[in-house]
Design an enzyme around this catalytic site. Structure first.
Site: not given
Ligand code: NAD
Length: 423
Positions: A113
């Site tokens: 990561k």
């Molecule tokens: P992203 O940046 O697209 O979206 C993140 C979201 O979380 C946004 O809507 C933001 O406003 C919200 N957020 C941030 N801080 C916040 C808070 N304090 N309270 C409430 N909401 C909050 O990110 P993503 O890619 O959707 O990733 C989200 C989660 O999923 C992370 O934990 C990431 O590690 C995990 N994840 C992502 C992927 C991927 O393919 N993108 C894969 C596996 C896991």
């Protein structure tokens, strides 16, 4: 208790959560537990300084990280996060969860990561590009299609991956699409990648709902985080007839007891960059999000959101961990006692890395699959992995999380044992 000199004593850090999860699986590993200490030691952790010339001519320095937690089963795989709270321990934990996730899904990768401690919303597009290119150059000697393959995470997207791919390619003097995944389609990206994580949450979630006798049609869903993962999961549940009644992002918490119009909310977010002000629901306080009654909760934002206190009061039957590490270990115990089923992150959100694997394979073979093929393979891998974890949980009489760790750690430690120690 074992500890690394560069790790803090914070018992609520993401790394501490990961270590506690590993602790729970040790009694189930038999003779393999001899090798288990490898899980507590990241193989390689790189910290880089990223000097950036801002548009106004000033220079700022940012901290960047790339951690390769374990490479026993294959090259490192894992996203790159741009967020102001990023730190070494968080990146270590996220890389370790990737090790477990890839092994639980039986993908031929280790875990890695990366991240930059930055709020990308404060940078112009040109500053973001320069930041990304310098970061890629700084970590360039440890990434590569056979070494470690970054992908998007919080705060990064296909455009950032395109810059990473271009920078790395320029540095090695040859176009190398397989160095990152989650790229735009025209640059060797895979169909289905953008929606893959949310889709995996939906596929595993509906399969589990059926197992516990919960009807998705008409059930109430809450989603924290409305980004790549949360928005796709919310639309798929909504399309399947569930009512997504409450959504929270960094800007607001919006509630509609009759179900939010997810397509309209996505359009709103595209226009304004967040969900605040959406007219199709009423705004409630962020703490009240946790006090609403719903059947399914999808944390899809950041780590450590489901604390013991919240676990004690949550009114729901099923938690689908779209985010990485959203549940603290003490909350896991409470949820178990309260008969609330949790599909752990290492299974639930593995759709993204699974289609990243497909993307990497397609880039190597320069032969691209259609979306039906990709979704069918994704659904099959996800449901099979969930089935295997469900069977393991029953056999060992443990939670789905510990069962997923048991399946994964067996694979990782067998690889470790068979490779032996060098020299
Ligand atoms: P992203 O940046 O697209 O979206 C993140 C979201 O979380 C946004 O809507 C933001 O406003 C919200 N957020 C941030 N801080 C916040 C808070 N304090 N309270 C409430 N909401 C909050 O990110 P993503 O890619 O959707 O990733 C989200 C989660 O999923 C992370 O934990 C990431 O590690 C995990 N994840 C992502 C992927 C991927 O393919 N993108 C894969 C596996 C896991």
């Amino acid at each position: 208790m074992h500890s690394l000199s560069y790790v803090s004593e914070n018992s609520h850090s993401a790394w501490a959560t990961y270590l506690a999860q590993v602790e729970r699986v040790l009694p189930h590993l038999g003779d393999l537990s001899r090798w288990a200490d490898t899980l507590r030691h990241p193989k390689r952790a790189l910290i880089v300084d990223i000097p950036l010339e801002m548009d106004d001519g000033t220079v700022r320095h940012f901290e960047g990280f790339r951690v390769q937690h374990n490479l026993s089963r294959g090259p490192g795989k894992g996203g790159v996060r741009y967020h102001p709270d990023v730190n070494l321990e968080e990146v270590m934990a996220l890389s370790a969860w990737m090790t477990i996730k890839c092994a639980a899904l039986n993908l031929p990768f280790g875990g890695a990561k990366g991240g930059i401690r930055v709020d990308p919303r404060e940078l112009s597009i040109k500053e973001l590009e320069r930041l990304t290119r310098r970061y890629t150059s700084e970590i360039g000697n440890i990434i590569g299609p056979q070494q470690d393959i970054p992908a998007p995470d919080v705060g990064t997207n296909p455009q950032v991956m395109a810059w990473m791919m271009d920078t790395w390619s320029m540095n090695v003097g040859a176009t190398s699409t397989g160095v990152v995944t989650g790229k735009p389609i025209h640059l060797g990206g895979s169909l289905g990648r953008v929606k893959a994580t949310g889709r995996g949450v939906f596929v595993t979630g509906t399969a589990m709902a059926e197992r516990i006798g919960l009807k998705v049609q008409g059930c109430c869903v809450a989603v924290q985080g409305f980004g790549n993962v949360g928005s796709v999961a919310a639309s798929l549940f909504s399309e399947a007839g569930a009512k997504v009644i409450v959504i929270q992002d960094h800007s607001a918490t919006v509630l509609n007891d009759d179900g939010l119009d997810i397509a309209a909310l996505i359009a709103w977010q595209q226009q304004y960059g967040c969900i605040a002000g959406f007219p199709g629901g009423r705004t409630i306080s962020s703490d009240d999000f946790w006090l609403q009654g719903f059947d399914i909760l999808i944390p899809a934002a950041l780590e450590g959101q489901i604390t013991a206190e919240r676990a004690n009061t949550l009114q729901c039957r099923l938690i689908l961990e779209g985010a990485n590490g959203p549940t603290l270990p003490e909350a896991d115990d409470i949820l178990l006692a309260r008969d609330i089923t949790v599909i752990p992150d290492v299974i639930c959100n593995a759709g993204g890395v699974t289609v990243s694997y497909f993307e990497w394979v397609q880039d190597f073979s320069s032969f691209f699959w259609n979306e039906e093929e990709i979704n069918a393979r994704l659904d099959q891998i996800m449901t099979q992995a969930l089935d295997a974890v469900w069977q393991k949980a029953r056999a060992l009489d443990v939670t789905l999380r510990t069962a997923a760790y048991a399946v994964a750690c067996e694979r990782i430690l067998i690889a470790r044992q068979e490779r032996g120690l060098y020299p």
